[in-house]
Design an enzyme around this catalytic site. Sequence first.
Site, PDB file in Angstrom:
ATOM      1  N   CYS A 116      21.921   7.875  49.088  1.00  0.00           N
ATOM      2  CA  CYS A 116      22.312   6.749  49.957  1.00  0.00           C
ATOM      3  C   CYS A 116      21.971   6.994  51.421  1.00  0.00           C
ATOM      4  O   CYS A 116      21.922   6.064  52.214  1.00  0.00           O
ATOM      5  CB  CYS A 116      23.793   6.447  49.795  1.00  0.00           C
ATOM      6  N   HIS A 257      25.568   2.009  55.806  1.00  0.00           N
ATOM      7  CA  HIS A 257      25.273   1.993  54.372  1.00  0.00           C
ATOM      8  C   HIS A 257      26.342   1.145  53.680  1.00  0.00           C
ATOM      9  O   HIS A 257      27.517   1.224  54.023  1.00  0.00           O
ATOM     10  CB  HIS A 257      25.277   3.415  53.825  1.00  0.00           C
ATOM     11  N   ASN A 287      25.770  -1.993  46.308  1.00  0.00           N
ATOM     12  CA  ASN A 287      25.186  -0.762  46.838  1.00  0.00           C
ATOM     13  C   ASN A 287      23.760  -0.620  46.287  1.00  0.00           C
ATOM     14  O   ASN A 287      23.582  -0.366  45.101  1.00  0.00           O
ATOM     15  CB  ASN A 287      26.061   0.428  46.433  1.00  0.00           C
TER      16      ASN A 287
HETATM   17  N1  COA Z   1      37.834  -3.038  37.324  1.00  0.00           N
HETATM   18  C1  COA Z   1      39.147  -2.907  37.198  1.00  0.00           C
HETATM   19  N2  COA Z   1      39.803  -1.758  37.331  1.00  0.00           N
HETATM   20  C2  COA Z   1      39.071  -0.671  37.614  1.00  0.00           C
HETATM   21  C3  COA Z   1      37.681  -0.734  37.757  1.00  0.00           C
HETATM   22  C4  COA Z   1      37.068  -1.974  37.606  1.00  0.00           C
HETATM   23  N3  COA Z   1      35.733  -2.124  37.726  1.00  0.00           N
HETATM   24  N4  COA Z   1      37.227   0.493  38.056  1.00  0.00           N
HETATM   25  C5  COA Z   1      38.282   1.304  38.089  1.00  0.00           C
HETATM   26  N5  COA Z   1      39.415   0.594  37.813  1.00  0.00           N
HETATM   27  C6  COA Z   1      40.782   1.090  37.744  1.00  0.00           C
HETATM   28  C7  COA Z   1      40.835   2.548  37.506  1.00  0.00           C
HETATM   29  O1  COA Z   1      40.732   2.828  36.126  1.00  0.00           O
HETATM   30  C8  COA Z   1      42.193   2.915  38.061  1.00  0.00           C
HETATM   31  O2  COA Z   1      43.176   2.620  37.123  1.00  0.00           O
HETATM   32  P1  COA Z   1      44.416   3.618  36.889  1.00  0.00           P
HETATM   33  O3  COA Z   1      45.114   3.652  38.211  1.00  0.00           O
HETATM   34  O4  COA Z   1      45.164   2.956  35.803  1.00  0.00           O
HETATM   35  O5  COA Z   1      43.792   4.919  36.507  1.00  0.00           O
HETATM   36  C9  COA Z   1      42.346   1.954  39.242  1.00  0.00           C
HETATM   37  O6  COA Z   1      41.423   0.882  38.988  1.00  0.00           O
HETATM   38  C10 COA Z   1      42.058   2.574  40.577  1.00  0.00           C
HETATM   39  O7  COA Z   1      40.834   3.303  40.451  1.00  0.00           O
HETATM   40  P2  COA Z   1      40.265   4.166  41.620  1.00  0.00           P
HETATM   41  O8  COA Z   1      39.054   4.882  41.161  1.00  0.00           O
HETATM   42  O9  COA Z   1      41.365   4.944  42.238  1.00  0.00           O
HETATM   43  O10 COA Z   1      39.840   3.015  42.623  1.00  0.00           O
HETATM   44  P3  COA Z   1      39.392   3.163  44.104  1.00  0.00           P
HETATM   45  O11 COA Z   1      40.258   2.366  44.958  1.00  0.00           O
HETATM   46  O12 COA Z   1      39.092   4.567  44.479  1.00  0.00           O
HETATM   47  O13 COA Z   1      37.979   2.390  44.068  1.00  0.00           O
HETATM   48  C11 COA Z   1      35.624   2.871  44.066  1.00  0.00           C
HETATM   49  C12 COA Z   1      36.935   2.869  43.267  1.00  0.00           C
HETATM   50  C13 COA Z   1      34.506   3.444  43.234  1.00  0.00           C
HETATM   51  C14 COA Z   1      35.305   1.441  44.463  1.00  0.00           C
HETATM   52  C15 COA Z   1      35.830   3.718  45.343  1.00  0.00           C
HETATM   53  O14 COA Z   1      36.419   4.929  44.996  1.00  0.00           O
HETATM   54  C16 COA Z   1      34.573   3.976  46.122  1.00  0.00           C
HETATM   55  O15 COA Z   1      34.023   3.099  46.744  1.00  0.00           O
HETATM   56  N6  COA Z   1      34.136   5.249  46.174  1.00  0.00           N
HETATM   57  C17 COA Z   1      33.067   5.696  47.033  1.00  0.00           C
HETATM   58  C18 COA Z   1      31.748   5.119  46.686  1.00  0.00           C
HETATM   59  C19 COA Z   1      30.710   5.700  47.631  1.00  0.00           C
HETATM   60  O16 COA Z   1      30.815   5.616  48.827  1.00  0.00           O
HETATM   61  N7  COA Z   1      29.722   6.346  47.101  1.00  0.00           N
HETATM   62  C20 COA Z   1      28.818   7.072  47.961  1.00  0.00           C
HETATM   63  C21 COA Z   1      27.542   6.431  48.076  1.00  0.00           C
HETATM   64  S1  COA Z   1      26.803   6.095  46.533  1.00  0.00           S
END
Ligand code: COA
Length: 336
Positions: A116, A257, A287
């Site tokens: 990224c 980004h 993304n």
């Molecule tokens: N739809 C519904 N629920 C979902 C889901 C989806 N697509 N994906 C995950 N969940 C659920 C999870 O299972 C979890 O449930 P639980 O609490 O029962 O276990 C809950 O939602 C929260 O998940 P979590 O992973 O803690 O969510 P989050 O707030 O961290 O958001 C991302 C997830 C991926 C959006 C976030 O972590 C993120 O943006 N990460 C960084 C990405 C990034 O910058 N990457 C670097 C460049 S590539």
Amino acid sequence: MSMSKRRAAITAVGHYVPEKVLSNHDLEKIVDTNDEWIRTRTGIIERRILEHGATSDLGAGAIQALLKNRGVSANTVDLIVVATVTPDMFFPSTSCLIQEKVQAKNAFAFDLSAACSGFLFALVTAAQFIENGSYRRVVVVGADKMSSITDYTDRNTCILFGDAAGAVMLEPTDDPDAGILDHILRCDGSGERTLHMRGGGSLNPATHETVDKKLHYIYQDGKAVFKLAVVGMADISAEIMERNHLTGKDVDWLVPHQANLRIIDATRERMGLDKSKVMINIQKYGNTTAATIPLCLSEWWQTGKLRKGQTIVLAAFGAGYTWGSVLIRWTLENAA
Ligand code: COA
């Protein structure tokens, strides 16, 4: 005797996005998710998917748009640098395939891999060739067909990514106060544990087993990456402002980004910027990895919002981990 430093300035931009739209509602039909969750947790509403073709087609499309905007032919280009994590194949490089597609007969070309942050690493690398005087017209491309490495049964990752390409042209300027003014690039290889695609390389060459284990798809521990991305992107953006004696008032645009709206917002707050000064198109594209930043630059230029003389900060965080920021004084007259 004073010698003014030759700088690299962006003299054209272009982008390409495929037509097919994959909306949050479409994803609701293939994994257990919902539009509300995706919007509030990420800011994404839809993304684009390339149905036929490869990353080189996206990249070639962006260069063709850029050459049209600049009004020059492909054979005037000296070098093409392509940032991607989804090359068409291991070799030849995607940049060589693009060189052939756009018929840039006089250009040499190479790929660069920083996920990224790939566009920023490629931009800074390309700028060196301009600053040291060895080349005069360099094209930097960020292109990724993320759909080719996305597991559409994994709701944690499949909602995040899309396909696109963006490109900029770099040419020399003698104005010491224009073009790429400063940059900071960093990496931390311990990031491999939480964000990777382990299959298909020399560590795990493709076998039936690697396919069964889904090693040819993106793996991400979202929470772990999120925590570091928020701090990394905010810190490195604040650092480049501080060492150039800039406050939030001096910066016209943050070009972040586009991985998650909440990460972008944290960076903006840390920089002391008004909400109106941030380029955000994550709702339309998700993304797109190496493409996000040049895609923003190209769209904002096209609509006349990015103007000559403006001070902009580019910032990214991605797999590796890699992260970086670049300070630019914009030199291109706006299109509108
Ligand atoms: N739809 C519904 N629920 C979902 C889901 C989806 N697509 N994906 C995950 N969940 C659920 C999870 O299972 C979890 O449930 P639980 O609490 O029962 O276990 C809950 O939602 C929260 O998940 P979590 O992973 O803690 O969510 P989050 O707030 O961290 O958001 C991302 C997830 C991926 C959006 C976030 O972590 C993120 O943006 N990460 C960084 C990405 C990034 O910058 N990457 C670097 C460049 S590539």
